[in-house]
Write a protein that holds these residues in place. Structure first.
Motif, short mmCIF file in Angstrom:
data_model
loop_
_atom_site.label_atom_id
_atom_site.label_comp_id
_atom_site.label_asym_id
_atom_site.label_seq_id
_atom_site.Cartn_x
_atom_site.Cartn_y
_atom_site.Cartn_z
N TYR A 83 0.81 -1.22 0.00
CA TYR A 83 0.00 0.00 0.00
C TYR A 83 0.85 1.27 0.00
CZ TYR A 83 -3.45 -3.50 0.95
OH TYR A 83 -4.23 -4.62 0.86
N ASP A 84 2.17 1.11 0.20
CA ASP A 84 3.08 2.25 0.12
C ASP A 84 3.63 2.43 -1.30
OD1 ASP A 84 3.03 2.95 2.87
OD2 ASP A 84 4.42 1.32 3.33
N ILE A 85 3.16 1.58 -2.22
CA ILE A 85 3.68 1.56 -3.58
C ILE A 85 2.54 1.79 -4.56
CG2 ILE A 85 4.85 0.13 -5.33
CD1 ILE A 85 6.02 -1.50 -2.95
N HIS A 86 2.80 2.61 -5.57
CA HIS A 86 1.83 2.78 -6.66
C HIS A 86 2.52 2.39 -7.95
CE1 HIS A 86 -1.62 4.37 -8.85
NE2 HIS A 86 -0.74 4.80 -9.73
N ILE A 87 1.90 1.47 -8.69
CA ILE A 87 2.42 1.07 -9.99
C ILE A 87 1.53 1.67 -11.07
CG2 ILE A 87 2.90 -0.86 -11.53
CD1 ILE A 87 3.45 -2.58 -9.08
N PHE A 88 2.13 2.49 -11.92
CA PHE A 88 1.40 3.07 -13.05
C PHE A 88 1.26 1.98 -14.12
CE2 PHE A 88 3.59 6.61 -11.05
CZ PHE A 88 2.62 7.58 -10.99
N SER A 89 0.05 1.82 -14.65
CA SER A 89 -0.15 0.74 -15.62
C SER A 89 -0.96 1.15 -16.83
CB SER A 89 -0.82 -0.45 -14.92
OG SER A 89 -2.06 -0.07 -14.41
N SER A 90 -1.24 2.41 -16.97
CA SER A 90 -2.09 2.86 -18.06
C SER A 90 -1.49 4.11 -18.71
CB SER A 90 -3.49 3.19 -17.52
OG SER A 90 -4.24 3.89 -18.47
N ARG A 91 -1.77 4.28 -19.99
CA ARG A 91 -1.36 5.53 -20.66
C ARG A 91 -2.29 6.67 -20.28
NH1 ARG A 91 2.53 5.16 -24.29
NH2 ARG A 91 2.97 3.16 -25.25
N ASN A 92 -3.47 6.34 -19.79
CA ASN A 92 -4.46 7.36 -19.44
C ASN A 92 -4.16 7.92 -18.05
OD1 ASN A 92 -5.81 6.79 -21.86
ND2 ASN A 92 -6.92 5.11 -20.88
N ALA A 93 -3.64 9.12 -18.01
CA ALA A 93 -3.26 9.74 -16.74
C ALA A 93 -4.50 10.11 -15.94
CB ALA A 93 -2.41 10.98 -17.00
N TYR A 94 -4.39 9.95 -14.65
CA TYR A 94 -5.47 10.32 -13.72
C TYR A 94 -4.83 10.85 -12.45
CZ TYR A 94 -4.15 5.62 -12.21
OH TYR A 94 -3.42 4.51 -11.83
N GLN A 95 -5.57 11.62 -11.69
CA GLN A 95 -5.06 12.12 -10.42
C GLN A 95 -4.94 10.95 -9.45
OE1 GLN A 95 -3.85 15.09 -9.60
NE2 GLN A 95 -4.26 15.84 -11.65
N LEU A 96 -3.87 10.97 -8.69
CA LEU A 96 -3.65 9.90 -7.72
C LEU A 96 -4.36 10.24 -6.43
CD1 LEU A 96 0.12 9.32 -8.40
CD2 LEU A 96 -1.81 8.06 -9.32
N GLY A 97 -4.76 9.24 -5.70
CA GLY A 97 -5.39 9.44 -4.40
C GLY A 97 -4.36 9.90 -3.38
N ARG A 98 -4.05 9.05 -2.46
CA ARG A 98 -3.08 9.42 -1.42
C ARG A 98 -1.65 9.28 -1.94
NH1 ARG A 98 -0.74 5.35 1.35
NH2 ARG A 98 -1.35 3.22 0.85
#
Length: 186
Positions: A83-98
């Motif tokens: 939960y301390d890690i975020h893996i980007f997996s899409s070309r469609n950018a979105y705002q991140l939560g925490r």
């Protein structure tokens, strides 16, 4: 070698991996680790982060096939949770939560996320398989990747570049990265 690191924090590291962490320590977290494949460049980069928790958040930029390995190794060596890690997996950018301690993205989608990643105040950029960042003047796709990489890396205080691939053609292939690491020299 005159460089002190708290080796108790790096329990399980091999001597040469400790040497890699010491090398990064000497250079304030800015350098290229060019060990052969399989010798633990990932572990060394994570070791530097482990002894410098102030250098989070960190961003790992790597080939897509290595993203899950980076997650697994970060959990193991940094002692952080999934939960301390975020893996980007899409070309469609979105705002991140925490916010997270570690972000992992692959080179192919990096350009789509530059504006979001810049908002994260990344302190450490780790470029794995750094030979994927081309010099300017190469085909268009690598130039877009290189521009995105440079845009994100320039503002981070620590820049750890990893490559187990020998320079095959010309030393100039690494100019862009050498210039990022040591602009006064290159």
């Amino acid at each position: 070698d005159g460089v002190y690191i708290d080796e108790e924090l790096l329990s399980g590291f091999r001597d040469y991996q400790l040497d890699g962490v010491k090398f990064l320590e000497q250079r304030d977290g800015v350098g290229i680790l060019g060990d052969e494949m399989g010798l633990g460049k990932t572990v060394q980069a994570l070791g530097y982060l482990k002894i410098h928790p102030e250098n989070f958040p960190a961003l790992v930029i790597c080939p897509a096939s290595l993203k899950l390995n980076w997650e697994k190794e970060a959990i193991k060596w940094l002692g952080i949770s999934k939960y301390d890690i975020h893996i980007f997996s899409s070309r469609n950018a979105y705002q991140l939560g925490r916010s997270r301690k570690l972000y992992i993205i692959n080179y192919d989608i990096l350009k789509d996320w530059v504006h979001i990643i810049k908002q994260l105040c990344i302190q450490t950029v780790i470029g794995d398989e750094i030979q994927m960042v081309a010099n300017m003047g190469t085909p268009k796709k690598p130039v877009l990747r290189t521009n995105a990489f440079l845009a994100i890396s320039k503002s981070s205080s620590s820049k750890i570049m990893l490559s187990g691939t020998p320079i095959k053609s010309y030393p100039s292939e690494f100019f862009t990265i050498l210039n990022l690491i040591a602009p006064g020299v290159f």
